[in-house]
Design a protein around this motif. Structure first.
Motif, short mmCIF file in Angstrom:
data_model
loop_
_atom_site.label_atom_id
_atom_site.label_comp_id
_atom_site.label_asym_id
_atom_site.label_seq_id
_atom_site.Cartn_x
_atom_site.Cartn_y
_atom_site.Cartn_z
N ILE A 26 0.83 -1.21 0.00
CA ILE A 26 0.00 0.00 0.00
C ILE A 26 0.86 1.26 0.00
O ILE A 26 0.50 2.28 -0.59
CB ILE A 26 -0.95 -0.02 1.22
N THR A 27 2.03 1.20 0.62
CA THR A 27 2.89 2.38 0.72
C THR A 27 3.73 2.61 -0.53
O THR A 27 4.36 3.65 -0.66
CB THR A 27 3.85 2.26 1.93
N MET A 28 3.75 1.64 -1.45
CA MET A 28 4.65 1.70 -2.59
C MET A 28 3.93 2.12 -3.87
O MET A 28 2.70 2.19 -3.91
CB MET A 28 5.33 0.33 -2.77
N ASP A 29 4.70 2.42 -4.90
CA ASP A 29 4.15 2.87 -6.18
C ASP A 29 3.48 1.69 -6.88
O ASP A 29 4.15 0.75 -7.32
CB ASP A 29 5.28 3.44 -7.05
N ARG A 30 2.14 1.75 -6.99
CA ARG A 30 1.39 0.66 -7.57
C ARG A 30 0.81 1.00 -8.93
O ARG A 30 -0.05 0.28 -9.45
CB ARG A 30 0.26 0.25 -6.62
N SER A 31 1.27 2.11 -9.50
CA SER A 31 0.74 2.53 -10.80
C SER A 31 1.25 1.64 -11.91
O SER A 31 2.39 1.20 -11.91
CB SER A 31 1.13 3.98 -11.08
N LEU A 32 0.36 1.37 -12.85
CA LEU A 32 0.71 0.56 -14.02
C LEU A 32 0.11 1.26 -15.24
O LEU A 32 -1.09 1.20 -15.48
CB LEU A 32 0.15 -0.86 -13.88
N GLY A 33 0.99 1.94 -15.96
CA GLY A 33 0.49 2.73 -17.07
C GLY A 33 -0.10 4.03 -16.57
O GLY A 33 0.20 4.50 -15.47
N SER A 34 -0.96 4.61 -17.35
CA SER A 34 -1.56 5.90 -16.99
C SER A 34 -2.94 5.69 -16.39
O SER A 34 -3.85 5.17 -17.04
CB SER A 34 -1.67 6.80 -18.24
N GLY A 35 -3.05 6.05 -15.13
CA GLY A 35 -4.36 6.04 -14.48
C GLY A 35 -4.79 4.70 -13.90
O GLY A 35 -5.89 4.60 -13.35
N PHE A 36 -3.97 3.66 -13.99
CA PHE A 36 -4.35 2.37 -13.43
C PHE A 36 -3.47 2.05 -12.24
O PHE A 36 -2.24 2.07 -12.35
CB PHE A 36 -4.23 1.26 -14.48
N VAL A 37 -4.09 1.78 -11.10
CA VAL A 37 -3.36 1.47 -9.87
C VAL A 37 -3.68 0.03 -9.45
O VAL A 37 -4.85 -0.35 -9.35
CB VAL A 37 -3.74 2.45 -8.74
N ILE A 38 -2.65 -0.74 -9.22
CA ILE A 38 -2.81 -2.15 -8.84
C ILE A 38 -3.21 -2.23 -7.36
O ILE A 38 -2.54 -1.65 -6.51
CB ILE A 38 -1.50 -2.92 -9.04
N PRO A 39 -4.28 -2.94 -7.02
CA PRO A 39 -4.60 -3.16 -5.60
C PRO A 39 -3.47 -3.95 -4.93
O PRO A 39 -3.00 -4.95 -5.49
CB PRO A 39 -5.90 -3.97 -5.65
N ALA A 40 -3.04 -3.50 -3.78
CA ALA A 40 -1.91 -4.16 -3.10
C ALA A 40 -2.20 -5.63 -2.81
O ALA A 40 -1.32 -6.49 -2.94
CB ALA A 40 -1.57 -3.41 -1.82
N ALA A 41 -3.45 -5.92 -2.43
CA ALA A 41 -3.79 -7.31 -2.08
C ALA A 41 -3.74 -8.24 -3.29
O ALA A 41 -3.61 -9.46 -3.13
CB ALA A 41 -5.17 -7.36 -1.45
N SER A 42 -3.85 -7.67 -4.49
CA SER A 42 -3.85 -8.52 -5.69
C SER A 42 -2.51 -9.18 -5.94
O SER A 42 -2.41 -10.15 -6.70
CB SER A 42 -4.25 -7.69 -6.92
N LEU A 43 -1.46 -8.68 -5.29
CA LEU A 43 -0.14 -9.29 -5.47
C LEU A 43 -0.10 -10.72 -4.92
O LEU A 43 0.79 -11.49 -5.27
CB LEU A 43 0.93 -8.44 -4.79
N GLN A 44 -1.06 -11.06 -4.06
CA GLN A 44 -1.11 -12.42 -3.55
C GLN A 44 -1.33 -13.44 -4.67
O GLN A 44 -1.03 -14.62 -4.51
CB GLN A 44 -2.21 -12.56 -2.50
N SER A 45 -1.85 -12.97 -5.80
CA SER A 45 -2.07 -13.87 -6.93
C SER A 45 -0.75 -14.43 -7.47
O SER A 45 -0.73 -15.49 -8.11
CB SER A 45 -2.81 -13.14 -8.07
N PHE A 46 0.37 -13.73 -7.17
CA PHE A 46 1.66 -14.24 -7.61
C PHE A 46 2.07 -15.50 -6.87
O PHE A 46 2.90 -16.27 -7.34
CB PHE A 46 2.74 -13.16 -7.46
N ILE A 47 1.49 -15.73 -5.68
CA ILE A 47 1.73 -16.98 -4.97
C ILE A 47 1.14 -18.13 -5.77
O ILE A 47 1.80 -19.14 -6.03
CB ILE A 47 1.13 -16.94 -3.55
#
Length: 214
Positions: free
Chosen positions: A15-36
């Motif tokens: 949540i504290t880090m830069d989660r932007s992906l492209g212009s105007g899209f922000v990745i939800p921090a919890a969605s990173l769990q999908s990498f597990i």
């Protein structure tokens, strides 16, 4: 205890880090769990098609390695994942200090959230070893009539681990200043080092008892 962190402190870090992906899209921090899950999906075919044949040629065992060896490997990898998590947290805190953001918890740090991906991926690989190995162990090492109980015991590991994690967090919170609502002033890296140490002790204990298991 280690696996409980992916849905708690890892998410708070993101949540504290830069989660932007492209212009105007922000990745939800919890969605990173999908990498597990992604790590599990990618690694299992590699394990079955590459690792097992190589291990089988070396050990002359049909499964390549035993269930206990598989579980031990997963515990080792989970320990490494906590070491990586601690090192990345150190870098995150240094970034906050360099940019003068220690007292600004609501300001996004100029550090990409994708720095967290390695620890998530390694968690997934550790899952493929430990959790699948445990499921095979509890299913295979109990009588046919009690296999459902064996699987229930396997599932109980998750609950016990989460309970112990909560207990450890409560103790650490009362006895240290490692935790803070402002993560830039906290020391999650110390907590991760503690978990890595406990995991290492657990691994040594596991190896000791596994050697005597018949």
């Amino acid at each position: 205890m280690v696996f409980a962190q992916s849905s708690t402190f890892f998410t708070k870090q993101g949540i504290t880090m830069d989660r932007s992906l492209g212009s105007g899209f922000v990745i939800p921090a919890a969605s990173l769990q999908s990498f597990i899950s992604l790590g599990v999906i990618i690694f299992i075919p590699i394990y079955d098609c590459i690792f097992v044949p190589i291990a089988r040629s070396l050990t002359r065992k049909p499964s390549g390695i035993t269930m206990l060896q598989r579980i031990g490997t997963g515990i080792f990898l989970s320990t490494i994942s906590m070491v990586i998590a601690a090192l990345i947290e150190i870098k995150r805190l240094k970034t906050a200090e360099e940019y003068g953001l220690i007292d600004m918890p609501n300001v996004t740090l100029p550090m990409s959230v994708f720095w967290l991906i390695p620890q998530y991926i390694l968690f997934g690989i550790a899952d493929a070893f430990t959790m699948i190995g445990l499921q095979e162990f509890f299913y295979d090492q109990v009588p046919n009539e009690l296999r459902s109980i064996g699987l229930a015991l396997y599932l109980s590991i998750f609950g016990v681990g989460s309970f112990l994690s909560s207990f450890l967090i409560s103790v650490v919170d009362k006895t240290t200043s490692w935790f803070n609502d402002n993560l830039n002033q906290a020391h999650l890296d110390y907590f991760y080092w503690l978990l890595a140490g406990l995991s290492a002790v657990g691994l040594v204990s596991y190896l000791y008892f596994a050697k005597s298991y018949i």
